[in-house]
Scaffold this active site. Structure first.
Site, PDB file in Angstrom:
ATOM      1  N   HIS A  72      -3.093  46.028   7.061  1.00 23.28           N
ATOM      2  CA  HIS A  72      -1.697  45.874   7.504  1.00 23.28           C
ATOM      3  C   HIS A  72      -0.595  45.993   6.435  1.00 23.28           C
ATOM      4  O   HIS A  72      -0.198  44.871   5.933  1.00 23.28           O
ATOM      5  CB  HIS A  72      -1.293  44.817   8.606  1.00 23.28           C
ATOM      6  CG  HIS A  72      -2.134  44.842   9.710  1.00 23.28           C
ATOM      7  ND1 HIS A  72      -3.709  44.184   9.807  1.00 23.28           N
ATOM      8  CD2 HIS A  72      -1.931  44.971  11.016  1.00 23.28           C
ATOM      9  CE1 HIS A  72      -4.019  44.489  10.940  1.00 23.28           C
ATOM     10  NE2 HIS A  72      -3.016  44.821  11.731  1.00 23.28           N
ATOM     11  N   HIS A 114       2.741  49.594   9.983  1.00 23.68           N
ATOM     12  CA  HIS A 114       2.189  48.050  10.412  1.00 23.68           C
ATOM     13  C   HIS A 114       0.945  48.046  10.301  1.00 23.68           C
ATOM     14  O   HIS A 114       0.447  47.082   9.660  1.00 23.68           O
ATOM     15  CB  HIS A 114       2.718  47.768  11.666  1.00 23.68           C
ATOM     16  CG  HIS A 114       2.068  46.512  12.490  1.00 23.68           C
ATOM     17  ND1 HIS A 114       2.777  45.514  12.080  1.00 23.68           N
ATOM     18  CD2 HIS A 114       0.948  46.333  12.719  1.00 23.68           C
ATOM     19  CE1 HIS A 114       2.149  44.326  12.771  1.00 23.68           C
ATOM     20  NE2 HIS A 114       0.956  44.829  13.211  1.00 23.68           N
ATOM     21  N   GLU A 147       2.267  22.930  26.691  1.00 21.07           N
ATOM     22  CA  GLU A 147       0.996  22.839  26.168  1.00 21.07           C
ATOM     23  C   GLU A 147       0.650  23.723  24.953  1.00 21.07           C
ATOM     24  O   GLU A 147      -0.277  23.033  24.250  1.00 21.07           O
ATOM     25  CB  GLU A 147       0.039  22.868  27.314  1.00 21.07           C
ATOM     26  CG  GLU A 147       0.226  21.935  28.605  1.00 21.07           C
ATOM     27  CD  GLU A 147       1.305  22.475  29.546  1.00 21.07           C
ATOM     28  OE1 GLU A 147       2.066  23.342  29.283  1.00 21.07           O
ATOM     29  OE2 GLU A 147       1.717  21.702  30.611  1.00 21.07           O
ATOM     30  N   HIS A 183      -3.916  23.037  40.779  1.00 19.83           N
ATOM     31  CA  HIS A 183      -3.987  21.906  39.689  1.00 19.83           C
ATOM     32  C   HIS A 183      -5.388  21.452  39.663  1.00 19.83           C
ATOM     33  O   HIS A 183      -5.697  20.664  38.648  1.00 19.83           O
ATOM     34  CB  HIS A 183      -3.139  20.688  40.262  1.00 19.83           C
ATOM     35  CG  HIS A 183      -1.550  20.907  39.751  1.00 19.83           C
ATOM     36  ND1 HIS A 183      -0.837  22.148  40.355  1.00 19.83           N
ATOM     37  CD2 HIS A 183      -0.793  20.045  39.027  1.00 19.83           C
ATOM     38  CE1 HIS A 183       0.132  22.056  40.043  1.00 19.83           C
ATOM     39  NE2 HIS A 183       0.295  20.841  39.073  1.00 19.83           N
TER      40      HIS A 183
END
Lengths: 690, 690
Positions: free
Chosen positions: B31, B279, B435, B496
């Site tokens: 890159h 890029h 998290e 959950h």
């Protein structure tokens, strides 16, 4: 606090509150705080704004309400009950009674109740998306709003404003702290989704305390930075102000809106309001009594719906919704005469169906020893199908060119706000470098009927598991297209080389993970999965070229449908050893088979693109592919060995990756980790004790 | 563009550029774009600001530079090479020559080169963190800055400003689009981390195109909303402006700073600058020539370091760093005399060592049929250890009370900006509902010497896998404390209840996953893992109470160290059947054993808290625990069965979860999915053909 609502409004709001606290108290488990503080907000939205016919919950142009604060599920269940939403099954065809009965509320969080701990799409009608994992609901709502814009741009015609639904999501601090929420907000701002309204229940309290311990940013300013319209409501109990804010949303046509509502968690509870303990614990019997007294309810009674409340819902939300839906039905009937093709498409969308001939142009690929990458094959097949199914939309997390998911058939455009770059009817989505939001947006679009796909490098599914899981939990026919599927991507090295991702995804219930061996298996995989209405599918594809097998010599690629099949066998069908591979490693097994043949060892090669589908086959088929009596087996996959003992058995050898990868050219990497025909043949010989 | 730098500065900057493009061209992979446009930025920072002694890369008070745009690795390798950083091994003890030689650069992205595709911590000295997965570097840098604040608040004394290092991170659009970056930015703003500076290389180009297709938010305003100081630099080539911005950062003492640098990707390449193709692809031989001509380099030569460039680095960055480090060494020597205890602690921190007696107060728990949750036991053990190891810091993602990770020994305070809520010397961190950032922050703190832990419900590790993986890839002694580890959490329901998470984590190379069966196994787990210097550990703990086994009857809990051990056996050591369980399911196996005994079936119970450690044991130990001749086996774990065939074998039965869970009270859930002593006993009988 201001109490500007009428008596009946107040009664209805407090009914939501008391039903919620009673249910939570009886279950001795749940989250009363938000249900109590946000009741006026949700009530105002539903009663005065939401265009939703309780008797026709599947109406395609209904407004959507997503409870992103899924822990406040009792708020939603109370609304569904009071609004009298009728039950419909997942496919939204069958209706049988109330979506949420009082008995369901009384058995909140018990087996069989339509009121589980967190709202579950497909189980409880009126729940537009499964929520609970924070941030998911708001992110999903962005996908719904995108679908709304797409449907409008694609199917609305002069005099036929068929699609104009709005999407509302109620969220708390948690949703706005989660990164997935930030990613989605940035997308929504860029796309100027004026049909999207988030309501931020700003109660300043989370489980561990006041938000001043960790969340002190200026939320309003952040959303302005994303390009959102921001409205503040100073008091959650001021329903006039709430209605004013919602009208401001409706009047905003160039941006999504966030309404910041300042509230007091556990409102109504004399002891617990504004405290973290109101968040996730029942109030306790005494405090429930005191709260009811404060709210003007009889403390000795439970699960009370006062006279007039249901009727009040019916006469406002219910009537408005039914009127709107009836008007729409008439419009759609007329539309069907004026634009029959489009009307047919809309019907297909509503049923998750595909148009006839959708698979007519799926290519087959000629045998070729050099071959092409399965990502390349995928791009061709995807385009062949998408050209026939105009509501296939998708893109990648800034790697669309690389994962080959750009739709380039003539009508495929760019999905953008109206302007130079495209418009809302485009099929190519630009998710940006936001894998997690990408997968949540796809969930939202698929929930809205579109066949949407996401795409990124397999490694970065790690960023998106929260949303990938929800697609599985909701049984959504999401299409994941994940490439660069092994260490064989080479030089980008261990940060980019997946190792544990395949096992991680296979461990997820419901997800169908397919790793095709060549271009034709890729085509078969698409043919197989597109008709699925209730299963998410992950296509796991190579970066590098892999041979296209000569199917006149080897078994047909249609074996993909069975999850695993005998690609190449011993001449007499009685192999000494079985080589089991997936994806790019199947070619490795075929090459090893040729080597073994030179040593007079007969090897069977099993291509196993999909373990989930294989496990669903009858035992006799599975035993025919992997005869139990043949213990000499080698499994080959450039990934974690976890789970492969199942097919290798005690006598077999699992060739996998026990470490992370290496940055080097493909061939060096393969040699380094022993993924060569020679090593596979060697392992085969070891299993035979030779 | 402004070219205000002196001739030698320009030469140095262009050397970075040409080394980068030559390496990428030779590897034919990489890159170049960012390395080219950000060269002046990185150069200015390193030459004029970074306090880093190239000869002492392990200096604990060094400034940190994190290349969050990891794909621009050649930029960093060029800097490390030109700055003459010396190699040191992972533990920073041994030095042997240059960290990055010209030969390494010439073999960029090849096996053995110190210049892999993306920067790898521990492999290349000077790389402060492994980067490449976007957003991770900036998030990790926040943890480093937190550690800096903590070290300063804890160890600086009047006249002893020991810790005052700054943390710099260079990032691009990708890092700022990723949610983990947003989460971390919000934390940094809340904490007013004035020692943190992000430099945003705003080149407006990503892989798929101009950022106008997906990223049009007002980044500066967003960061102001987070409470950051924002500085703009209009031209990346204007090193005076860059220096001015960096001085503004140094002068800002109440907030982190982001410098938005407007740049042109691929700067120097006449054809490719400002294009997406700059890029991630080599420029191509012709364009490399043209670029060199533009930059004033000989197009016929490769890997050129002009006369004077290395010397120029040595005389600025090198000299400044060496002076600062020497001064610090003298100060620290004096500090050692004035504050010997603290100095000793700092030395221990530097070596990832623990103080003597760190484990003296680890409790043992008395046998108890009701028992306690392993999260409860964890909280007690953690506190007993943390009180002896002052640099243990940590917290949870807004569930600290629930996961029992609050440090409550007398000196443990709250980590906050100086004020009513705490100060920077506190040990209790408040990550918020973030998290992913949490785990990245922990990586940054552990990279800085602190023993940091994160904590959340097991299910939400799904949100954080990007950072969890990097801890494994970097061999960091991170402590993960994850609770609510199975469907037995009950009423919160399937959103959950973890099912696939255990398998997903076990599939990750390097991560040690421990699921203790009772309180004493929990204590043993801590005793075992704290001394680890290079292994991340996940403790997986129950929400619900589990019996504390009577160790006078059953085998001692120290068996945890071997990963699996025989907890209870057949009286004669010759069992008919083996029951293998982990965590809460071990008690289930024990109960099933009692049931089987009534039918004269002798069962062995194997507690297998950690598969990774078990697999590391010698074969004879493994065979002693699981004798190959005993085919009658049942494995029991309330989680995905993936991977359990390995221990169940062909004759065994795997009891696991093939679906998602259910919202209902624990007992109902257990019954529903068959996790009862009766069902386990029944399965055992089936394996025996009875």
């Amino acid at each position: 606090m201001a109490q500007t609502q009428d008596k009946i409004d107040e009664l209805a709001i407090n009914t939501i509150r008391t039903l919620s606290i009673d249910a939570i108290q009886k279950a001795n488990s749940g989250h009363p705080g938000t249900a109590m503080d946000a009741a006026p907000v949700a009530y105002t939205l539903w009663q005065q704004f939401l265009r939703y016919d309780p008797k026709t919950p599947h109406w395609i142009n209904r407004d959507r309400f997503v409870l992103s604060s899924g822990h406040a599920s009792m708020l939603l269940y109370s609304l569904i009950h009071l609004a009298g939403i009728k039950a419909a099954d997942t496919a939204y065809q069958k209706q049988d009674g109330d979506a949420v009965t009082l008995a369901d509320i009384e058995s909140f969080r018990e087996d069989g109740s339509r009121c589980p701990g967190h709202p579950e799409y497909g189980w409880t009608t009126g729940v537009e998306s499964t929520t609970g994992p924070l941030g998911q609901g708001i992110a999903t709502s962005v996908g719904m709003a995108m679908a709304g814009k797409w449907l409008a741009a694609t199917y609305n015609k002069p005099d036929f404003e068929l699609f104009d639904y709005n999407v509302y999501a109620l969220c708390g601090e948690g949703c706005l702290m989660e990164g997935v929420g930030s990613e989605a907000a940035s997308v929504a701002g860029h796309l100027k989704l004026s049909n999207l309204c988030w309501i931020f229940d700003n109660n300043n309290v989370t489980i561990d305390g006041h938000t001043n311990i960790t969340f002190t940013e200026d939320v309003a300013k952040r959303f302005e930075a994303y390009g959102w319209h921001v409205v503040q409501v100073e008091d959650a109990n001021d329903i006039e102000a709430l209605a004013g804010a919602l009208n401001e949303f409706l009047a905003t046509d160039d941006a999504p809106t966030i309404i910041v509502v300042h509230s007091h968690i556990g409102y109504g509870s004399p002891e617990k309001h504004d405290t973290p303990s109101a968040h996730g614990e029942p109030l306790g019997p005494e405090e429930v009594r005191r709260t009811k007294e404060f709210l003007g309810f009889d403390p000795d009674k439970v699960f009370v719906v006062p006279e007039g409340v249901r009727k009040h819902f019916a006469s406002h939300m219910g009537r408005r919704g039914a009127d709107a839906r009836a008007k729409w039905d008439a419009l759609f009937a007329e539309y069907g005469r004026a634009h029959p093709d489009e009307a047919k498409q809309i019907a297909l969308i509503g049923g998750r169906d595909l148009p006839e001939g959708w698979d007519a142009d799926i290519p087959t690929f000629d045998a070729d020893a050099t071959g092409i990458a399965t990502r390349e094959a995928s791009g061709k097949v995807l385009n062949a199908i998408a050209a026939k199914v105009p509501w296939i939309v998708g893109g990648a997390a800034d790697v669309a060119g690389s994962t080959k998911v750009i739709l380039d058939y003539p009508d495929a455009g760019e999905f953008q706000p109206y302007g130079e770059l495209g418009d809302y009817s485009g099929n190519n989505l630009r998710y940006g470098i936001r894998e997690h939001a990408m997968c949540a947006l796809v969930n939202g679009m698929v929930l809205s009927g579109l066949r949407a796909y996401d795409s990124c490098y397999l490694i970065f599914t790690d960023y998106a598991r929260g949303a990938i899981r929800l697609a599985s939990l909701m049984d959504l026919p999401v299409l994941h297209i994940w490439t660069h599927d092994s260490i064989s991507l080479g030089q980008d090295g261990p940060t980019h080389q997946p190792v544990e991702q395949l096992a991680s995804l296979r461990a997820m219930p419901g997800l169908v993970v397919i790793r095709p061996a060549d271009a034709n298996e890729t085509a078969e995989a698409y043919r197989l999965v597109l008709p699925h209405k209730n299963r998410p599918v992950a296509l796991v594809l190579t970066r590098q070229a892999v041979p296209i097998f000569d199917r006149s010599t080897y078994a047909p690629a249609s074996g993909v449908a069975k999850g695993a099949y005998v690609l190449a066998d011993a001449p007499d069908g009685k192999p000494d050893v079985i080589l089991i591979g997936t994806g790019s490693e199947v070619a490795l097994c075929v090459a090893a088979r040729d080597l073994l043949a030179k040593d007079n060892i007969a090897a069977r090669v099993v291509s196993m693109p999909c373990r989930e589908l294989f496990e669903e086959q009858p035992e006799d088929y599975r035993n025919a592919v992997l005869p139990p009596e043949i213990a000499a087996r080698v499994t080959v996959e450039e990934a974690s060995p976890l789970g492969w003992d199942r097919y290798a058995g005690a006598g077999g050898i699992v060739l996998g990756m026990n470490t992370f990868g290496l940055s080097a050219p493909l061939k060096v990497v393969s040699e380094h980790f022993g993924f060569t025909p020679e090593k596979v043949a060697e392992a085969a010989k070891r299993t035979l004790g030779r």
